[in-house]
Motif scaffolding. Sequence first.
Motif, PDB file in Angstrom:
ATOM      1  N   PRO A  38       0.803  -1.234   0.000  1.00  0.00           N
ATOM      2  CA  PRO A  38       0.000   0.000   0.000  1.00  0.00           C
ATOM      3  C   PRO A  38       0.830   1.275   0.000  1.00  0.00           C
ATOM      4  N   ILE A  39       1.888   1.301   0.829  1.00  0.00           N
ATOM      5  CA  ILE A  39       2.659   2.552   0.915  1.00  0.00           C
ATOM      6  C   ILE A  39       3.408   2.799  -0.382  1.00  0.00           C
ATOM      7  N   THR A  40       4.040   1.735  -0.897  1.00  0.00           N
ATOM      8  CA  THR A  40       4.754   1.866  -2.156  1.00  0.00           C
ATOM      9  C   THR A  40       3.801   2.320  -3.252  1.00  0.00           C
ATOM     10  N   ASN A  41       2.609   1.754  -3.248  1.00  0.00           N
ATOM     11  CA  ASN A  41       1.620   2.091  -4.268  1.00  0.00           C
ATOM     12  C   ASN A  41       1.293   3.577  -4.246  1.00  0.00           C
ATOM     13  N   ILE A  42       0.967   4.100  -3.077  1.00  0.00           N
ATOM     14  CA  ILE A  42       0.569   5.510  -2.981  1.00  0.00           C
ATOM     15  C   ILE A  42       1.725   6.417  -3.385  1.00  0.00           C
ATOM     16  N   THR A  43       2.919   6.122  -2.829  1.00  0.00           N
ATOM     17  CA  THR A  43       4.046   7.011  -3.111  1.00  0.00           C
ATOM     18  C   THR A  43       4.432   6.944  -4.582  1.00  0.00           C
ATOM     19  N   PHE A  44       4.368   5.728  -5.153  1.00  0.00           N
ATOM     20  CA  PHE A  44       4.720   5.590  -6.571  1.00  0.00           C
ATOM     21  C   PHE A  44       3.738   6.374  -7.428  1.00  0.00           C
ATOM     22  N   LEU A  45       2.448   6.295  -7.065  1.00  0.00           N
ATOM     23  CA  LEU A  45       1.432   7.031  -7.816  1.00  0.00           C
ATOM     24  C   LEU A  45       1.708   8.536  -7.744  1.00  0.00           C
ATOM     25  N   LEU A  46       2.071   9.017  -6.559  1.00  0.00           N
ATOM     26  CA  LEU A  46       2.375  10.442  -6.419  1.00  0.00           C
ATOM     27  C   LEU A  46       3.575  10.808  -7.295  1.00  0.00           C
ATOM     28  N   GLY A  47       4.581   9.921  -7.314  1.00  0.00           N
ATOM     29  CA  GLY A  47       5.747  10.167  -8.163  1.00  0.00           C
ATOM     30  C   GLY A  47       5.347  10.242  -9.626  1.00  0.00           C
ATOM     31  N   CYS A  48       4.484   9.340 -10.063  1.00  0.00           N
ATOM     32  CA  CYS A  48       4.037   9.338 -11.453  1.00  0.00           C
ATOM     33  C   CYS A  48       3.288  10.622 -11.777  1.00  0.00           C
ATOM     34  N   LEU A  49       2.420  11.052 -10.860  1.00  0.00           N
ATOM     35  CA  LEU A  49       1.676  12.292 -11.099  1.00  0.00           C
ATOM     36  C   LEU A  49       2.635  13.472 -11.185  1.00  0.00           C
ATOM     37  N   ALA A  50       3.685  13.420 -10.342  1.00  0.00           N
ATOM     38  CA  ALA A  50       4.645  14.529 -10.349  1.00  0.00           C
ATOM     39  C   ALA A  50       5.413  14.568 -11.667  1.00  0.00           C
ATOM     40  N   ILE A  51       5.878  13.398 -12.130  1.00  0.00           N
ATOM     41  CA  ILE A  51       6.675  13.405 -13.360  1.00  0.00           C
ATOM     42  C   ILE A  51       5.798  13.713 -14.564  1.00  0.00           C
ATOM     43  N   ALA A  52       4.521  13.324 -14.486  1.00  0.00           N
ATOM     44  CA  ALA A  52       3.639  13.599 -15.613  1.00  0.00           C
ATOM     45  C   ALA A  52       3.321  15.087 -15.714  1.00  0.00           C
ATOM     46  N   GLY A  53       3.499  15.803 -14.628  1.00  0.00           N
ATOM     47  CA  GLY A  53       3.259  17.243 -14.678  1.00  0.00           C
ATOM     48  C   GLY A  53       1.809  17.598 -14.429  1.00  0.00           C
ATOM     49  N   VAL A  54       1.169  16.874 -13.511  1.00  0.00           N
ATOM     50  CA  VAL A  54      -0.198  17.227 -13.135  1.00  0.00           C
ATOM     51  C   VAL A  54      -0.127  18.292 -12.044  1.00  0.00           C
ATOM     52  N   PRO A  55      -0.810  19.401 -12.238  1.00  0.00           N
ATOM     53  CA  PRO A  55      -0.786  20.392 -11.157  1.00  0.00           C
ATOM     54  C   PRO A  55      -1.544  19.854  -9.953  1.00  0.00           C
ATOM     55  N   PRO A  56      -1.143  20.191  -8.781  1.00  0.00           N
ATOM     56  CA  PRO A  56      -0.049  21.089  -8.404  1.00  0.00           C
ATOM     57  C   PRO A  56       1.209  20.343  -7.977  1.00  0.00           C
ATOM     58  N   PHE A  57       1.450  19.158  -8.556  1.00  0.00           N
ATOM     59  CA  PHE A  57       2.646  18.414  -8.156  1.00  0.00           C
ATOM     60  C   PHE A  57       3.897  19.082  -8.713  1.00  0.00           C
ATOM     61  N   SER A  58       5.038  18.721  -8.139  1.00  0.00           N
ATOM     62  CA  SER A  58       6.246  19.514  -8.393  1.00  0.00           C
ATOM     63  C   SER A  58       6.648  19.528  -9.865  1.00  0.00           C
ATOM     64  N   GLY A  59       6.502  18.379 -10.560  1.00  0.00           N
ATOM     65  CA  GLY A  59       6.948  18.318 -11.951  1.00  0.00           C
ATOM     66  C   GLY A  59       6.234  19.327 -12.824  1.00  0.00           C
ATOM     67  N   PHE A  60       5.005  19.636 -12.479  1.00  0.00           N
ATOM     68  CA  PHE A  60       4.229  20.579 -13.280  1.00  0.00           C
ATOM     69  C   PHE A  60       4.926  21.923 -13.375  1.00  0.00           C
ATOM     70  N   PHE A  61       5.361  22.425 -12.219  1.00  0.00           N
ATOM     71  CA  PHE A  61       5.930  23.779 -12.212  1.00  0.00           C
ATOM     72  C   PHE A  61       7.257  23.832 -12.953  1.00  0.00           C
TER      73      PHE A  61
END
Lengths: 111, 640
Positions: B371-394
């Motif tokens: 579960p923890i790996t899943n959530i964190t990995f998903l957040l990482g994917c959202l960040a690299i994909a550039g979904v606002p407001p995750f870091s990769g977006f900016f």
Amino acid sequence: MPIQYYIYLALSLFSIGVVGVLTRRNAIIIFMCIELMLNATNLLLVAFSKMHHAIALASNAATQVGIEGQLFVFFIMVVAAAEVSVGLAIIVMMYRNTHSVDINFLNRLKN
Amino acid sequence: MNNLVYLVPLFPLIGFLINGLGRKSLAKQAIGVIGSMSILASFVVSIILFLQVKSSGAIVANYFNFIDVASLKIPFAFQIDQLSSLFLLIITGIGFLIHLYSTAYMTDEEAPHYARYFAYLNLFVFSMLLLVMGGNYVIMFIGWEGVGLCSYLLIGFWFKNDAYNYAAKKAFIMNRIGDLGFLLAVFWMINKLGTVTYGEVFANVGKLSHQDITIITALLFVGAMGKSAQLPLYTWLPDAMAGPTPVSALIHAATMVTAGIYMVSRSNILYTMAPATQGFIAIIGLATALFAATIALKQNDIKKVLAYSTVSQLGYMFLGLGVGAYTGAVFHVMTHAFFKALLFLGAGSVIHAMHHEQDIRKMGGLKKYLPITNITFLLGCLAIAGVPPFSGFFSKDEILAAAYEKNPILYFLGVAGALMTTFYMFRLYAMTFLGKFRGTHEQEHHLHESPSAMTIPLIVLAILAVVGGFIGIPEVFAKDSHWLERFLEPVFVGSNALVEHKEANHATELMMMGVVTGLVLVTIAFAWNKFSKYEETNTEESGLGKVLENKWYIDELYDAVIVNPLNAFAGFLKNIIEKSGIDGVVNGVGNLVNYSSRQLRLIQNGQVGAYILMMVLSVLGVLLLWINDTYIITFLHKLF
């Protein structure tokens, strides 16, 4: 008499000596040829010494220059005499052992 | 306070020495504690330095003259300014998290190897710190070489596997090709300016001719190409995944590969004055970003996807540097370090749970086991994909906005690459965590969440990946909200003065952001749908898919064009030139001496007469020589 004649004589004596040493196998004859070479040298020494001294005398009647050559001849004679005594002794020993004075016998020494 | 500076690299060095020398006798717990704590200590000092730089500006610490020859003086100096203090925080901060993670991930290793691992890792951090702290290009080069060496050592960490050793050698050689460029640039600089200290070089940049600047920058960029895995020297990075996963996270994602970006932004004034090189960098960066993204679309190894994604993201950073968005590039280095380290560590957690299975076709449905790996990995994917407001977006948005300002074509291609990134990242996520499990029953039985030493770094990095972007909110949203730009301004002030900044139309910018975000979300939905229902089929890929799966056959191309001809040439030298040529000459001399002495020996035949004859002939010969000496001397003079 011109110096050339002495030189020619000494040269021919020396050559005879060399050729004798090279070609003969009899130890005694080789020995004699060596003596011949020594004496050819002696002859030259005396001849040159005499000539040198004569030239020096012409300018100074009391000079001693040029006589050292004749002194050397005596040295050579002494050395030659010593050499003869040793050499003949060797030849005699050789004869006693092999009943021959053939120089080729000495080849055996190499092994 | 200057005396604190040297402590930053000193701690990892001490850690390296203790772990390296004591690897036979130290207990595992001690090794882990020493390895991690040395980096933590560095991190603490880095924070102090960061705060100091923030309040009172750059620190330069001179220690001794490293090279002192004639008029050339190269001091051993550290320079901590805004840029390097930021990198210090990234390196030591993420470095510490990864060390912590490694204590659990590498726990199966025996103590001596465990110690060797931490010693290498500490040495790497030391070299990397030297690289960013160095006050001149030569000190930077020492670190530059040091990280290359550590990268080699760590890729080949499991040295009993030949393929891993091959990968390590490949990485080292590729890096060396780039390093040569760097070295030549340093020589050029010494020749033209007589100094390599940053401050002096940048102050005297006006004295260089336009041509010199272009050559220096281009050669430096060749170094960056090798180290930061840009076309055409990128092939080592995917192979570098042979190393342990935390190593991939630290070296081949978060820190070492960004050395090129650091170096270019450090030399920003040179690059701003060489528009030709800048254009070249932008093109190479964009080409790499797109090229690597296409390959990542079809990879099935969880680490390979992330590796190509790293190459692609590095391409974006270079695109940013090429269009003059130095802050954007550094910003992306930072956010990328957060989310890519997170993704790699997440992948490591998955691999750990799957017992070293790396093929995503054999995963699936891991959501409920990890579960923890899943959530964190998903957040990482959202960040690299550039979904606002995750870091990769900016950070990505800032680079793309700068590219748009320069040339809209760069922008549109960049967006296409970003969409591909989104697609393959969510393909990776869906195939790994969604759907149903496709591995063996035994693997399923053993699936387990990783220990807390591994999940804590994941959680910390996930938080950073989510909020990391807020230090660089674009001007569109609020005035003076871009904290990072203001912080880094002293470093880029020279460049900014040279380039007139067009004020972008806020309406256009907002619209573009909206459209891109929309497209990204659509892509996510598409990939999510498509791959969450993934079923393993045995159909072979065909056409373009096959080409992509085989990485455009670049490795095969390099093998055919460079490696094999070189091998053949080396074989020719070894078998023909050396065997019959050089060996022939050497042995020939020996044989000649042997033969001639065997012949000469026959002269000594024991015939007294022959000896005498020889003596007489020799005497005659000497006489002849004596008589004709002048003639012979002139003859010899003529000869020689």
